[in-house]
Enzyme design. Sequence first.
Site, PDB file in Angstrom:
ATOM      1  CG  ASP A 212     -28.400 -48.922 -40.066  1.00 51.38           C
ATOM      2  OD1 ASP A 212     -28.777 -48.073 -39.991  1.00 51.38           O
ATOM      3  OD2 ASP A 212     -27.669 -49.510 -39.102  1.00 51.38           O
ATOM      4  CD  GLU A 275     -29.017 -46.349 -44.172  1.00 50.12           C
ATOM      5  OE1 GLU A 275     -28.729 -45.154 -43.579  1.00 50.12           O
ATOM      6  OE2 GLU A 275     -28.526 -46.723 -43.060  1.00 50.12           O
TER       7      GLU A 275
END
Length: 556
Positions: A212, A275
């Site tokens: 993330d 990401e």
Amino acid sequence: MSEKTNATAWWRDAVIYQIYPRSWADADGDGMGDLPGITARLPHLVDLGVDAVWLSPFYTSPQHDAGYDVADYRDVDPRFGKLADADTMIARAHELGLRVLVDLVPNHSSSEHPWFKEALASAPGSAARARYVFRDGRGEHGEEPPNNWLSVFGGPGWTRVTEADGEPGQWYLHLFDVTQPDFDWSNPEVGDEMESVLRFWLDRGVDGFRIDVAHGLVKADGLPDATHSYADSKRTDDLPMWDQPGVHDIYRRWRKVTDSYAVEGEDADRILCAEAWVLPVESLARYVRGDELHQSFNFGFLMAPWIAKEMRAEITESLAAVAPYAAPQTWVLSNHDVVRHASRLGYAPQPGPLRMPGIGADDPQPDAELGLRRARAATTTMLALPGSAYLYQGEELGLPEATELPDELRQDPTWERSGHTNRGRDGCRVPIPWEGGDPSYGFGPSEKSWLPQPEVFGELAVARQQGVPGSTLELYRTLLGLRREHRLGRGELTWLDLGEDVVAFEVTTETGAPVRLIANVGGPNVPLPADAEVLVCSQDVDLADGLPADCAAWLR
Ligand code: GLC
């Protein structure tokens, strides 16, 4: 790991399906999905023909950002089950031949994390505060935030705390919600803790991690003011909070960890996927240098408008950018943070990258039929591209964005933090329809669903599309089957020039002649070569007059 092993490793062309645990399948009927629900529904993914799953966070969390606010990285939130349910889910997936990726959230924790609670209870300058980014404020009495950074969700990126004496004190940084304090990655304790978390899940058998906000961990020395906004940035590393060179050291360290789990002679790499919303694509490609991450989502392709010229340019540049590192590209069209592509593409295309805020009932509505038609063509294009691809739950059903959710039910912090200017991401997070009938279209055994499902979900349910020729589900199954059969993900792409409005290329195969992808991106019918065998077409149409607008086909 030898070069050869790397070139044929599973992840180089894997199709990975994203499960959003809150919304995939609810076993206990509380209206929120859970791990036992997921385990029970895994056969759907075998039937679909994907290689792996990635699960958004299911860890202990107060759910202020739907689980991306982690309070305990080593346990399962009771809403989703128990740690033993995660073990069962992983084991069942492996039994079915599916690999499992979990989400790692290393940029920030929840404000409920014991470390942050300890930091709040400790004095300025303490070791407990040094795990996060606490600073004194500016202004005579420290009443101004330490710098001008903003939260991605809207509003300031800093919040002031009350100290033990009851007086306003230091500020802490949160690039996202106020309940998501950023870690200070210059503190070695943070890196050690995250490595231990990686090992915890690797030891439980996961095949990898989606990382993330992978471009956010390291902040520029001295935390200087940002000189411009993210939206105005052509190079993300112009901004002091994103894509700083130091992040790459972290990923080199993690790669050593995942590599240490390799098994000689087995195609069993554990992988890392970033990401990272990073520009330009050359900077993004640095995340997949040989000793760093295996994959990094290509958001440039996701944001490309439905304009052939822009799509071609995006694909060309993306493939060129990773070529020096011999890394695969990682394509994606939908995820839990963006408007579903079946709705995103239902608007008139505008030139330039598209960042679309959430849609509300009083906004202009997408053309559902056109959007779905283009979405099917876009997916048909994506799945022909060399590299790996990610699918987001429900796109295989052609689910549209839920654009008419009542505002009072919205849960994404974006809606509040943006001062009700951006409706946020709830519209793509609505629970999945399985059977089509009552209750909750098969999402769970009760009527409950944490976000209401639009009526159209009934007819789009898995059971209503299974075995139905021409359905979106059957299109995905066909595409995935052919992609695997011809190993298109491992092919080499060569462009074909079939006109301004056409995206056309051929991809080498392991089964003989190359496969051609032709996508008509909104132009006049494209004549098809008379001798071509149509392997699959994104619409059930008569191709005698050529390939119509907003359709794509694979030919041989
Ligand atoms: C990532 C996640 C998003 C989350 C944010 C903060 O962008 O995909 O859902 O809100 O990070 O963790």
